[in-house]
Every structure is written in C-alpha cells, then in structure tokens.
Design a protein around this motif. Structure first.
Motif, short mmCIF file in Angstrom:
data_model
loop_
_atom_site.label_atom_id
_atom_site.label_comp_id
_atom_site.label_asym_id
_atom_site.label_seq_id
_atom_site.Cartn_x
_atom_site.Cartn_y
_atom_site.Cartn_z
N LEU A 127 -8.66 26.43 23.69
CA LEU A 127 -7.94 25.18 23.92
C LEU A 127 -6.78 25.06 22.92
CD1 LEU A 127 -7.70 22.32 25.22
CD2 LEU A 127 -9.32 21.53 23.48
N ALA A 128 -7.07 25.33 21.64
CA ALA A 128 -6.05 25.20 20.60
C ALA A 128 -4.92 26.21 20.84
CB ALA A 128 -6.67 25.41 19.22
N ALA A 129 -5.29 27.43 21.21
CA ALA A 129 -4.28 28.47 21.42
C ALA A 129 -3.35 28.11 22.58
CB ALA A 129 -4.95 29.82 21.68
N LEU A 130 -3.97 27.62 23.65
CA LEU A 130 -3.19 27.26 24.83
C LEU A 130 -2.28 26.06 24.53
CD1 LEU A 130 -3.10 28.50 27.60
CD2 LEU A 130 -4.76 26.80 28.39
N ALA A 131 -2.83 25.10 23.81
CA ALA A 131 -2.06 23.91 23.46
C ALA A 131 -0.87 24.30 22.57
CB ALA A 131 -2.94 22.89 22.76
N ARG A 132 -1.10 25.17 21.59
CA ARG A 132 -0.03 25.63 20.70
C ARG A 132 1.10 26.26 21.50
NH1 ARG A 132 -3.76 27.26 16.87
NH2 ARG A 132 -4.02 29.27 17.90
N GLU A 133 0.67 27.10 22.44
CA GLU A 133 1.65 27.82 23.24
C GLU A 133 2.49 26.86 24.08
OE1 GLU A 133 1.01 30.73 26.87
OE2 GLU A 133 -0.08 31.32 25.06
N ARG A 134 1.80 25.92 24.72
CA ARG A 134 2.51 24.96 25.58
C ARG A 134 3.42 24.06 24.77
NH1 ARG A 134 -0.26 24.16 30.62
NH2 ARG A 134 1.00 22.30 30.95
N LEU A 135 2.92 23.60 23.62
CA LEU A 135 3.73 22.71 22.78
C LEU A 135 4.97 23.43 22.28
CD1 LEU A 135 1.03 20.78 20.73
CD2 LEU A 135 2.62 19.83 22.41
N TRP A 136 4.80 24.67 21.88
CA TRP A 136 5.94 25.44 21.38
C TRP A 136 6.97 25.64 22.49
CZ3 TRP A 136 8.64 26.28 17.43
CH2 TRP A 136 9.55 27.35 17.37
N ALA A 137 6.46 25.95 23.70
CA ALA A 137 7.38 26.12 24.82
C ALA A 137 8.18 24.84 25.06
CB ALA A 137 6.61 26.51 26.08
N ARG A 138 7.49 23.70 24.90
CA ARG A 138 8.15 22.42 25.10
C ARG A 138 9.20 22.17 24.02
NH1 ARG A 138 4.33 17.32 26.03
NH2 ARG A 138 3.61 18.63 27.73
N VAL A 139 8.86 22.51 22.78
CA VAL A 139 9.81 22.36 21.67
C VAL A 139 11.05 23.19 21.93
CG1 VAL A 139 10.20 22.94 19.24
CG2 VAL A 139 8.10 21.74 19.91
N VAL A 140 10.83 24.45 22.29
CA VAL A 140 11.96 25.35 22.54
C VAL A 140 12.83 24.80 23.66
CG1 VAL A 140 12.63 27.67 23.32
CG2 VAL A 140 10.74 27.39 21.70
N HIS A 141 12.17 24.30 24.69
CA HIS A 141 12.91 23.76 25.83
C HIS A 141 13.74 22.54 25.44
CE1 HIS A 141 13.75 22.86 30.01
NE2 HIS A 141 13.41 21.60 29.79
N GLN A 142 13.13 21.65 24.67
CA GLN A 142 13.84 20.41 24.33
C GLN A 142 14.89 20.60 23.26
OE1 GLN A 142 11.03 17.27 23.57
NE2 GLN A 142 10.45 17.12 25.73
N VAL A 143 14.60 21.45 22.30
CA VAL A 143 15.54 21.65 21.20
C VAL A 143 16.67 22.59 21.63
CG1 VAL A 143 15.76 22.59 18.86
CG2 VAL A 143 13.76 21.23 19.47
N GLY A 144 16.31 23.55 22.44
CA GLY A 144 17.32 24.50 22.90
C GLY A 144 17.41 25.70 21.98
N ARG A 145 17.66 26.84 22.60
CA ARG A 145 17.73 28.10 21.86
C ARG A 145 18.82 28.07 20.77
NH1 ARG A 145 13.89 31.47 20.76
NH2 ARG A 145 12.52 31.56 22.55
N ALA A 146 19.96 27.49 21.11
CA ALA A 146 21.09 27.51 20.19
C ALA A 146 20.74 26.80 18.88
CB ALA A 146 22.31 26.86 20.84
N ARG A 147 20.14 25.62 19.03
CA ARG A 147 19.81 24.85 17.84
C ARG A 147 18.70 25.54 17.04
NH1 ARG A 147 19.51 21.05 14.51
NH2 ARG A 147 17.87 19.50 14.34
N LEU A 148 17.79 26.18 17.77
CA LEU A 148 16.71 26.93 17.12
C LEU A 148 17.31 28.07 16.28
CD1 LEU A 148 13.69 26.47 17.28
CD2 LEU A 148 13.57 28.21 19.06
N ASP A 149 18.24 28.80 16.89
CA ASP A 149 18.91 29.89 16.17
C ASP A 149 19.65 29.36 14.95
OD1 ASP A 149 17.98 31.81 17.85
OD2 ASP A 149 19.78 31.89 19.10
N GLY A 150 20.26 28.17 15.13
CA GLY A 150 20.98 27.54 14.02
C GLY A 150 20.05 27.26 12.85
N LEU A 151 18.85 26.78 13.17
CA LEU A 151 17.87 26.50 12.11
C LEU A 151 17.45 27.78 11.39
CD1 LEU A 151 15.45 23.82 13.62
CD2 LEU A 151 16.89 23.57 11.60
#
Ligand code: GDP
Ligand code: MG
Length: 329
Positions: free
Chosen positions: A285-309
């Motif tokens: 459950l924790a592994a799946l939740a981590r994965e989904r949450l991270w996917a959501r973060v990446v989606h909302q923040v965007g690759r460009a901003r992630l690379d910037g960080l």
C-alpha cells in the motif's frame, strides 16, 4: 469493464488462454491492470505461496518440478512463476527451465508463467505480486515462485511468499555470495540440493554454522575480513531446518514437503502468518501510494520546474528539504 469481468470469469473456469491474457494485462500495468487487480482482489488470500531462490544451477527448477509432481499426486493445483531478471548471466536459463518442466506443462492442473524484466526491477517485483494474486484468485492452491537469488529484487519477490526456500548446492562456491546478499536471512527452509555430489557435506556444514550464529561473526573470505549475520534467528519460534535433496531422483522431496507443511502450520498457529500478511499488504500500500503521489507531484509541478529545482540543488542554492517543501507547496 464487462469484458474484463468476462476475461476473469473465463480464467477462473480454467481457460488457459484467458488466464495468459489476464496475466499479460496485469504485467503491462496502467489503468486496465488496476481495474483487473481490483476485480480479482476479493478472491485472493487462499493459496499457499512458496518462494524458491538460490544461485543459478543449484537445481531450483528441477526441485520445483519434483514438488509440482508431488502436489499434483495429492490432487492440488499448482501455479508456477519463474522470474528471470534480464541479465546475460541467467539469460539462457528460461528456455532450459521450459524444457525441463515439460512433463508437468501438459497438465491442466499446472500453469507456468515466465517473467522477465525490460523495465525497472522494482516494477518486476510489483508485477510479480500481481501475478501471484491473479493465480491465487483463479484458484491455484500452491503457487511457487522461482527467482535467481542474486540481489534485492529477489529478496523482495521471495518475501511475497508465505514460505521461503533457499537452495544451495555444492561446487558453486555461492554460499558466501548468498550470505552477502542477505538471502539466508529470509530462509524459512534451507536446502542443500545435489546431495549426490561431492562437497555436499561441506556445503551443509557451512550452512549449519551460519544457522547457529546468534551474533554477527567475522570470517575471512578471499583474504579479507567480512562480517556475516546469522540466518533468521529462532526468536520467532521457528528455526529454519536444513534439508538435503537430490532433485533429479526425488530423494528428500517428501521430507521437504513435510517441512513446508510444518512451516505452514507454524505460520497459522503462531500468528506469524497473519503478521506477515499484514506487513506485506501495508508495504505494498505504501509503495503504491508513494508512486501515485510522486506521479501527481511531477504532473502538477511539471518537468521543467522539477529540472529547475535539480539545477538549484546542484548549485547548492537550496537544500533537499527546502526543495521538497517547494514541491509540496
Ligand atoms: N547431480 C545432480 N544434478 C542436479 C540435481 N538437481 C538438478 N541437477 C542438475 O543441475 C542443473 C541445473 O538445474 P536447474 O534445475 O536448471 O537449476 P536452476 O538454475 O537452479 O533452476 C541441471 O542440469 C540439472 O539436471 C541433483 O540433485 N543432483
Ligand atoms: Mg531455473
């Protein structure tokens, strides 16, 4: 959705092509896999899952074959998953396994599935758990998972099993490797296969000394001092037995089956089985939740901003904790 339901029902009724398709869908992942997984989840939790791990050539497939025949004689159905992380070292093993398993392969009470990885190893471990659940849901009573004991993924996959059998064989020089990989620590039952071969007694002796270690010990290996941990201690009320087998002739197989049944009974009586199931599902459950949450973060923040960080981190303009705070804002 209705066609997934039909696929599942057909697989439950014993249609092998439907089952094969269902497993492929699960392996592919994504939305369809999630729907299928949800569909079959209520039907899981009945099979006894046996993990078999050990170095290449130790006789895992041969032993699995012998166990399968014995379970079939008792009228039990058997699902087999052969996991082969794509490595040049084990690349040829699957074909050999298929040929060796031919004598059980024509039996409708046996289903064999090979899994290889193209993607991430974590993905393989996750897919293996889905496949185990699917075979459970369609009614296989014993599910055996063969992995080449080499690293963390094998340990992860083996830990999806109720009973973990770790196989060693003389002449492979892998005992030390197994200890390094921590594979002995996950053993519920230890097997020295190829007991007909020279050196079996020495291998047995090494494992026995490992088993009696209650404290980490230092040994010399290739002239270097190395700290080794004892195998899983008996503090939980189970001391892993060490058995000898000759998988080719079937010698020791009935003793192994008895040990498996003893372990199964121990799991139920001690509450350890329930504790393991709980730990396992919570981790998943924790592994799946981590994965989904991270996917959501990446989606909302965007690759460009992630690379910037990441750039800012590399330039030491911000620290990791601050970067995470910004992502979560
Ligand atoms: N002498 C002997 N050979 C064995 C025994 N079990 C397996 N083998 C042989 O060892 C080789 C490797 O066996 P296999 O089951 O493919 O090992 P795996 O890589 O661990 O799955 C094959 O040639 C087997 O026939 C055994 O108990 N004694
Ligand atoms: Mg094999």
């Amino acid at each position: 959705m209705p066609d997934l339901q039909a696929l599942f029902e057909s697989a439950r009724e014993g249609d092998r092509r439907s089952l094969a398709r269902l497993l492929s869908q699960l392996e592919e992942g994504g939305e369809t896999a999630a729907q299928l997984s949800a569909l079959l989840f209520p039907y899981t939790g009945n099979a006894h899952v046996i993990g078999i791990t050990g170095p290449p050539g130790s006789g895992k497939s041969t032993l699995l074959n012998a166990l399968t025949r014995a379970y079939r004689e008792r009228g039990e159905t058997v699902g087999i998953i052969a996991v082969d992380p794509s490595s040049p070292f084990t690349g040829g093993a699957l074909l050999g396994d298929r040929i060796r398993m031919q004598d059980v392969a024509g039996d409708p009470g046996v289903f064999i599935r090979s899994m290889a990885t193209r993607g991430s190893l974590g993905g393989l471990a996750r897919a293996a758990r889905e496949i185990i659940r699917a075979l459970d849901a369609v009614g296989f009573q014993r599910i055996m998972v063969e992995t080449v004991g080499a690293g963390q993924v094998e340990v992860d996959i083996a830990q999806a099993a109720d009973t973990v059998i770790v196989i060693q064989a003389p002449g492979l020089g892998d005992e030390i490797q197994a200890i390094k990989a921590g594979i002995l620590e996950i053993a519920d039952i230890l097997v020295v296969n190829k007991a007909d071969r020279e050196g079996a007694a020495a291998t047995l002796h090494i494992l026995q000394s490992m088993l009696s270690l209650s404290q980490p010990a230092v040994i010399r290996h290739h002239g270097q001092a190395m700290t080794i941990q004892g195998v899983k201690s008996s503090r939980e009320g189970w001391t892993p037995p060490i058995l000898q087998t000759v998988a080719l002739s079937g010698r020791g197989v009935s003793e192994l089956m008895e040990a498996i049944e003893r372990h199964r009974a121990y799991l139920e009586e001690s509450g350890e089985g329930e504790a393991r199931r709980r730990r396992r599902i919570a981790e998943e459950l924790a592994a799946l939740a981590r994965e989904r949450l991270w996917a959501r973060v990446v989606h909302q923040v965007g690759r460009a901003r992630l690379d910037g960080l990441v750039d800012q981190l590399l330039r030491r303009e911000i620290d990791l904790h601050t970067a995470v705070e910004r992502l979560l804002e």
